[in-house]
Each structure stands twice: as structure tokens, then as C-alpha cells.
Design an enzyme around this catalytic site. Sequence first.
Site, mmCIF file in Angstrom:
data_model
loop_
_atom_site.group_PDB
_atom_site.id
_atom_site.type_symbol
_atom_site.label_atom_id
_atom_site.label_comp_id
_atom_site.label_asym_id
_atom_site.label_seq_id
_atom_site.Cartn_x
_atom_site.Cartn_y
_atom_site.Cartn_z
ATOM 1 N N ASP A 151 69.207 155.365 -72.009
ATOM 2 C CA ASP A 151 69.988 155.460 -70.890
ATOM 3 C C ASP A 151 69.536 156.861 -70.167
ATOM 4 O O ASP A 151 69.628 156.798 -68.805
ATOM 5 C CB ASP A 151 71.455 155.919 -71.369
ATOM 6 N N GLU B 178 74.156 153.577 -60.945
ATOM 7 C CA GLU B 178 73.611 152.142 -61.263
ATOM 8 C C GLU B 178 75.141 151.714 -60.750
ATOM 9 O O GLU B 178 76.130 151.844 -60.959
ATOM 10 C CB GLU B 178 73.567 152.147 -62.668
ATOM 11 N N ASP C 289 73.161 156.894 -65.196
ATOM 12 C CA ASP C 289 73.234 155.588 -65.566
ATOM 13 C C ASP C 289 74.745 155.558 -66.606
ATOM 14 O O ASP C 289 74.781 155.958 -67.521
ATOM 15 C CB ASP C 289 72.316 155.179 -66.706
#
Length: 181
Positions: free
Chosen positions: A141, A68, A7
Site C-alpha cells: 500500500d 487511486e 492508496d
Amino acid sequence: MRVLGVDPGLTRCGVGVVEGVAGRPLAMIGVGVIRTPADADLGHRLVAVEEGVERWLDEHRPAYVAVERVFSQHNVSTVMGTAQASAVAVLCAARRGLPVALHTPSEVKAAVTGSGRADKAQVGAMVTRILRLTAPPKPADAADALALAICHIWRAPAANRLQQAHEAARRAHALARKVNR
């Protein structure tokens, strides 16, 4: 299949490793956050993210990396930092010859919660449930990185079949063109 989920972020870059196959229970291998000081020079922050990702790759030896996909936000400086951290993770994987998959936030949310509009708390709760953890990973996160890895494991079989079908169709088309010449 062992997947490192990333992430991306410059201040907090979530990382998580999940192992398993679709249709069977998954296991969390590790989870954490690579942190950089907000007041540090951009170059030093990117080096710190790179060193952190490299440590995770060395320690956990994933077969795939799921990152991501950066999407447009209103805050340009935030999206730039996210894109730069994302590029570092992709570069680290590519340097090792590891395949990289990019998943959108809504795709990840839909995979783990059933809704592409789920909030951070819902994602954390489902990651906890899917991986049979005692508490949601903190900060968010870290949970998001695990969600990315889960998403990739669950979606990879379908994506692979689609890719194989595409390749077969391309070969058949090329052969037909060759025969018709």
C-alpha cells in the site's frame, strides 16, 4: 511539485509524498501507512483515516493530492471501505483547497512500469528504482501511494496542457457565439 499519493483503504491506507517535475529525478519525501483496526466501528475508522491524512497534509504541505480511483471489485465490502477512505482523502484535500487527481490502478501501473497489468512486485520494484531507494517500500500500500504520486507528477503536464486547450476552445466558442448574435 510536491504530491501526496493516497492508496485508500480502511485497514491500511497507503500515503506517500514525492517531489519533483517530469523529466527530472524525483525524490521521496515520506512514505507510510495509516492503519485502523478491522474490528473497530466504521465511524471511528473513518475518523482515524481523516486524522492520519490531515497529519500528512500538515507535515508535508503538498501542492496536489493524487488518490487511486475506486473501481468495481467482486467483494462489495472491500470496495465500499476503499470508496469511503478515498472520499475522506478527497474531503481533506478539498477542505484545504488542494487540487485532487484521481488515477485508475491500470493508469498508475502503466505510468510507472509501462504495463497497465503489472503486479504489485513490479510496481514496488519500479518505485524503488525511480526514487532511487535501497528497498521497496513495505507494505505494498505504501509503494502504491508513491506510485500514485509519481504517476501524477509525470502525467500532470500533459493533463494541464489538455485542460488549457479545452478552456481556450470553450472561450473561443463562447466568443464566436457572442459575435454571431
